[in-house]
Motif scaffolding. Structure first.
Motif, PDB file in Angstrom:
ATOM      1  N   VAL B 121      -0.930 -58.595  24.856  1.00 16.96           N
ATOM      2  CA  VAL B 121      -1.663 -57.337  24.909  1.00 16.96           C
ATOM      3  C   VAL B 121      -2.554 -57.278  26.150  1.00 16.96           C
ATOM      4  CG1 VAL B 121      -2.966 -55.690  23.507  1.00 16.96           C
ATOM      5  CG2 VAL B 121      -1.856 -57.600  22.397  1.00 16.96           C
ATOM      6  N   PRO B 122      -2.028 -56.719  27.229  1.00 18.53           N
ATOM      7  CA  PRO B 122      -2.811 -56.675  28.473  1.00 18.53           C
ATOM      8  C   PRO B 122      -4.079 -55.824  28.365  1.00 18.53           C
ATOM      9  CG  PRO B 122      -0.534 -55.914  28.809  1.00 18.53           C
ATOM     10  CD  PRO B 122      -0.709 -56.113  27.362  1.00 18.53           C
ATOM     11  N   ARG B 123      -4.138 -54.955  27.338  1.00 18.15           N
ATOM     12  CA  ARG B 123      -5.315 -54.087  27.236  1.00 18.15           C
ATOM     13  C   ARG B 123      -6.590 -54.866  26.926  1.00 18.15           C
ATOM     14  NH1 ARG B 123      -5.165 -49.711  24.720  1.00 18.15           N
ATOM     15  NH2 ARG B 123      -3.058 -49.654  23.916  1.00 18.15           N
ATOM     16  N   ILE B 124      -6.460 -56.110  26.409  1.00 13.31           N
ATOM     17  CA  ILE B 124      -7.653 -56.902  26.087  1.00 13.31           C
ATOM     18  C   ILE B 124      -8.304 -57.379  27.385  1.00 13.31           C
ATOM     19  CG2 ILE B 124      -8.541 -58.970  24.932  1.00 13.31           C
ATOM     20  CD1 ILE B 124      -6.219 -58.630  22.926  1.00 13.31           C
ATOM     21  N   LYS B 125      -9.542 -56.932  27.599  1.00  8.51           N
ATOM     22  CA  LYS B 125     -10.215 -57.223  28.875  1.00  8.51           C
ATOM     23  C   LYS B 125     -11.300 -58.280  28.728  1.00  8.51           C
ATOM     24  CE  LYS B 125      -8.078 -54.003  31.352  1.00  8.51           C
ATOM     25  NZ  LYS B 125      -6.711 -54.322  30.897  1.00  8.51           N
ATOM     26  N   ASN B 126     -11.826 -58.433  27.529  1.00  8.58           N
ATOM     27  CA  ASN B 126     -12.929 -59.377  27.321  1.00  8.58           C
ATOM     28  C   ASN B 126     -12.741 -60.143  26.021  1.00  8.58           C
ATOM     29  OD1 ASN B 126     -15.144 -58.874  29.430  1.00  8.58           O
ATOM     30  ND2 ASN B 126     -14.517 -56.823  28.791  1.00  8.58           N
ATOM     31  N   VAL B 127     -13.083 -61.440  26.079  1.00  9.88           N
ATOM     32  CA  VAL B 127     -13.063 -62.259  24.880  1.00  9.88           C
ATOM     33  C   VAL B 127     -14.394 -62.997  24.790  1.00  9.88           C
ATOM     34  CG1 VAL B 127     -11.915 -64.151  23.656  1.00  9.88           C
ATOM     35  CG2 VAL B 127     -10.556 -62.569  25.023  1.00  9.88           C
ATOM     36  N   VAL B 128     -15.015 -62.939  23.631  1.00  8.14           N
ATOM     37  CA  VAL B 128     -16.255 -63.697  23.413  1.00  8.14           C
ATOM     38  C   VAL B 128     -15.943 -64.858  22.490  1.00  8.14           C
ATOM     39  CG1 VAL B 128     -18.544 -63.648  22.320  1.00  8.14           C
ATOM     40  CG2 VAL B 128     -17.767 -61.695  23.691  1.00  8.14           C
ATOM     41  N   GLY B 129     -16.474 -66.045  22.816  1.00 10.82           N
ATOM     42  CA  GLY B 129     -16.367 -67.174  21.903  1.00 10.82           C
ATOM     43  C   GLY B 129     -15.273 -68.146  22.276  1.00 10.82           C
ATOM     44  N   CYS B 130     -14.367 -67.757  23.147  1.00  4.57           N
ATOM     45  CA  CYS B 130     -13.431 -68.728  23.708  1.00  4.57           C
ATOM     46  C   CYS B 130     -12.895 -68.185  25.022  1.00  4.57           C
ATOM     47  CB  CYS B 130     -12.329 -69.101  22.714  1.00  4.57           C
ATOM     48  SG  CYS B 130     -10.900 -68.068  22.698  1.00  4.57           S
ATOM     49  N   GLU B 131     -12.436 -69.094  25.863  1.00  7.68           N
ATOM     50  CA  GLU B 131     -12.017 -68.681  27.202  1.00  7.68           C
ATOM     51  C   GLU B 131     -10.507 -68.760  27.339  1.00  7.68           C
ATOM     52  OE1 GLU B 131     -15.390 -69.894  30.207  1.00  7.68           O
ATOM     53  OE2 GLU B 131     -14.976 -71.530  28.814  1.00  7.68           O
ATOM     54  N   PRO B 132      -9.829 -67.624  27.368  1.00  9.51           N
ATOM     55  CA  PRO B 132      -8.374 -67.625  27.470  1.00  9.51           C
ATOM     56  C   PRO B 132      -7.927 -68.268  28.782  1.00  9.51           C
ATOM     57  CG  PRO B 132      -9.220 -65.411  27.044  1.00  9.51           C
ATOM     58  CD  PRO B 132     -10.382 -66.269  27.371  1.00  9.51           C
ATOM     59  N   MET B 133      -6.765 -68.924  28.744  1.00  6.04           N
ATOM     60  CA  MET B 133      -6.237 -69.605  29.934  1.00  6.04           C
ATOM     61  C   MET B 133      -5.884 -68.602  31.022  1.00  6.04           C
ATOM     62  SD  MET B 133      -6.080 -72.779  28.821  1.00  6.04           S
ATOM     63  CE  MET B 133      -4.763 -73.813  29.461  1.00  6.04           C
ATOM     64  N   VAL B 134      -5.378 -67.449  30.590  1.00 10.15           N
ATOM     65  CA  VAL B 134      -4.989 -66.437  31.574  1.00 10.15           C
ATOM     66  C   VAL B 134      -5.579 -65.101  31.151  1.00 10.15           C
ATOM     67  CG1 VAL B 134      -2.825 -67.489  32.300  1.00 10.15           C
ATOM     68  CG2 VAL B 134      -2.876 -66.041  30.255  1.00 10.15           C
ATOM     69  N   GLY B 135      -5.570 -64.156  32.071  1.00 12.00           N
ATOM     70  CA  GLY B 135      -5.926 -62.782  31.711  1.00 12.00           C
ATOM     71  C   GLY B 135      -7.407 -62.512  31.630  1.00 12.00           C
ATOM     72  N   PRO B 136      -7.861 -61.978  30.497  1.00 17.04           N
ATOM     73  CA  PRO B 136      -9.226 -61.456  30.398  1.00 17.04           C
ATOM     74  C   PRO B 136     -10.294 -62.524  30.592  1.00 17.04           C
ATOM     75  CG  PRO B 136      -8.226 -61.620  28.228  1.00 17.04           C
ATOM     76  CD  PRO B 136      -7.146 -61.907  29.210  1.00 17.04           C
TER      77      PRO B 136
END
Lengths: 77, 521
Positions: B121-136
């Motif tokens: 889902v490329p629409r996800i721009k921000n994640v709180v609580g963990c750091e995705p390897m790629v993308g947001p």
């Protein structure tokens, strides 16, 4: 023993696609094993290692991770 | 004055700052800590561009951070959308797309699943609580809590604003999003507090995950009386021996779960081993409690009060029946009466009220009624029964699809469904959705999902499959396919391939006969 149990979980219990499970992974909290899966796993361990696991021992402390399961099996052998 | 859900903890943090609001395993949050951390999260969300009315996903299993996520999102003006981390990824992607989620709140434990999800889902721009390897971009919890939370601009949030969306099984095969506002959810909390005698000394056991509406008890009702909520960890829920020990150790005084969980506790044979004197209330809902098991439970915990609650997620809850005396173990338990700020009708097929004692569909009007289904006006309108009072002013009832009748004491009895929605172990499942998933498989021609029930408490889903000509596919492959599209509880236990289906004289698939055939195998 570790391999046998890990493989049984991967092949017969979990509905997720996983290649391996680390020894300290929370099997229940991660969703790898659900309630019915836990019952299946316990039945498998009893048969495989010719043990009888009393229901009072089916606790988080004994069955949350593969490491705990191995320790538990050692303790009742 | 409390007008919105987050006003609940703002008030509690002033009156009882040091009281424990939430606890999970060895982690706790006092009301003042929760208020501070929720503020810090809301400032972060606003700083990354979250605006009033946006939807923010919560992708976590049961943990203390769920409370911060719920209140932090609400304070930012957004609505929270709980995403079940155990659900198949395709289902989560459908939900994230449906309500256009651009920000997720999670924990480091979900790292690998978050990686998969953000890739889809490329629409996800921000994640709180963990750091995705790629993308947001990801922001750690430590960084959220290190912020100075004083300078952010105040967001005006009205009780009419959207608070959360709960996704549930939809008969078309696509989950539907039930929208609740601050008003409808806060109304529920106020009615419950008004109906029962809870106070700040109570300790609520909350086994429900956020995506199930019973979680409103632990997350909103308990804080409204400044009580403590114990978030029951996933592992304990799967091992009744440990669950029983936890209820005793935490001195839980208010318990609310599906009957099955209570039956498992009973069958773990551990209820005599611990001290449960703190337990004052046992609530259950979601499915019928088999009277003989309830009777057995009431004998083991004679000091507790028992109450059957009822309500589809569209209303959260709407009726209750407190068990005043011992039960025979044979008569079924009524769902009871509608409570404050709520009224009901029992309708016949012509949408007219039935006579007292006759069976009909329950329709309920209440302050707790949802706003509607997300982005689905047609389905929302179909689920409402409108009574026109004047031009532009209707009384709106929700059609539950549940068949009921009044007993001689004027209490409602639940008799079943008027469609193909079922409850299995407390989970709401649309049989049509399960069928539509199998029909998506390229080799499948026809499908019939049936319920196999030797006894009431041992119901299982079974599916009969007719393949297209010259096709060959294993049951294992079909099982794998369905588990990629359905939550685990909706994947049929039995999958059987039929050469042809038995049919009725009118040519319809004879599901009853299919159930008998599978049952005999």
């Amino acid at each position: 023993m570790k391999e046998t149990i890990t493989n049984y979980i991967i092949e017969h219990i979990t509905k997720q696609k996983v290649s391996g499970i680390s020894e300290d992974e929370d099997l229940l909290g991660s969703g790898l094993v659900d309630s019915l899966g836990m019952m299946k796993l316990i039945a498998f361990i009893e048969k495989e290692y010719n043990l009888s696991i009393p229901s009072k021992d089916m606790t988080v402390e004994n069955f949350m991770t593969i490491e705990q399961i191995l320790n538990y099996i050692e303790s009742i052998k | 004055m409390i007008y919105t859900l987050h006003h609940i903890i703002e008030e509690a943090s002033k009156s009882a700052p040091h009281a424990i609001a939430f606890s999970c395993l060895n982690k706790t949050l006092s009301y003042s800590e929760l208020e501070l951390k929720a503020n810090q999260l809301s400032y972060h969300l606003i700083s990354v561009g979250i605006q009033k009315g946006d939807r923010v996903g919560i992708f976590m299993n049961r943990c203390i951070e769920t409370a911060i996520a719920v209140y932090g999102i609400l304070k930012s003006g957004a609505a929270y959308v709980p995403l079940d981390p155990f659900a198949p990824i395709s289902r989560t992607v459908t939900i994230v797309d449906d309500c256009q989620i651009a920000c997720l709140i999670s924990t480091p434990q979900q790292q690998s699943k978050i990686n998969t999800l953000v890739k889809s889902v490329p629409r996800i721009k921000n994640v709180v609580g963990c750091e995705p390897m790629v993308g947001p971009s990801g922001t750690k919890w430590e960084d959220i809590f290190a912020q100075k939370a004083t300078t952010a601009k105040r967001i005006e949030i009205l009780e009419d604003d959207l608070a959360f969306i709960l996704y549930t099984s939809g008969s078309t095969g696509k989950p539907k999003g039930i929208m609740h506002t601050h008003y409808s959810a806060l109304s529920l909390a106020k009615i419950v507090v008004d109906t029962f005698d809870f106070d700040e000394d109570d300790i609520f056991g909350n086994p429900a995950p956020l995506h199930f509406d019973p979680s409103t008890f632990g997350y909103f009702v308990a804080p409204l009386v400044m009580a403590k909520t114990i978030i029951v960890p996933d592992a304990h829920l799967r091992l009744p021996v440990s669950l029983s020990a936890l209820i005793a150790k935490e001195k839980i005084s208010v318990w609310y779960s599906v009957p099955l969980m209570l039956i498992q506790l009973l069958q773990s044979n551990t209820l005599n081993e611990h001290e449960f004197s703190s337990l004052r209330w046992v609530f259950f809902a979601g499915e019928v409690f088999i009277p003989k098991h309830l009777k057995a439970l009431m004998e083991v915990w004679p000091h507790a009060k028992y109450c059957n609650l009822y309500g589809p997620a569209e209303l959260i809850l709407c009726t209750y029946h407190e068990l005043k005396e011992t039960i025979t173990g044979e008569e079924s338990i009524p769902i009871g009466r509608t409570w404050a700020n709520t009224e009901h009708l029992v309708l016949n097929e012509q949408n007219q009220p039935v006579r007292n004692g006759e069976t009909g569909e329950l329709a309920v009007r209440s302050a707790t009624l949802m706003r509607g289904y997300w982005n689905n006006v047609k389905l929302t309108e179909k689920s409402f029964h409108r009574i026109k009072i004047a031009n532009g002013y209707d009384h709106i009832y929700y059609r539950t699809g549940d068949l009921v009748k009044l007993n001689k004491d004027g209490e409602l009895l639940f008799l079943g469904r008027n469609d193909r929605q079922i409850k299995l172990r407390g989970y709401r499942i649309e049989l049509d959705e399960v069928e539509s998933v199998f029909l998506k498989h390229e080799k499948v021609l026809e499908v019939a999902v049936v319920i196999i029930a030797l006894e009431k408490e041992a119901q299982e889903l079974a599916v009969a499959i007719k393949l297209k000509d010259d096709s060959d596919v294993s049951e294992a492959e079909l099982r794998q396919f369905s588990s990629e599209h359905l939550p685990a509880y909706a994947v049929p236990t039995y999958i059987e391939i039929f050469d042809d289906f038995p049919r009725t004289s009118s040519g319809k698939i004879n599901r009853r006969q299919i159930a008998d055939i599978i049952d005999q195998n």
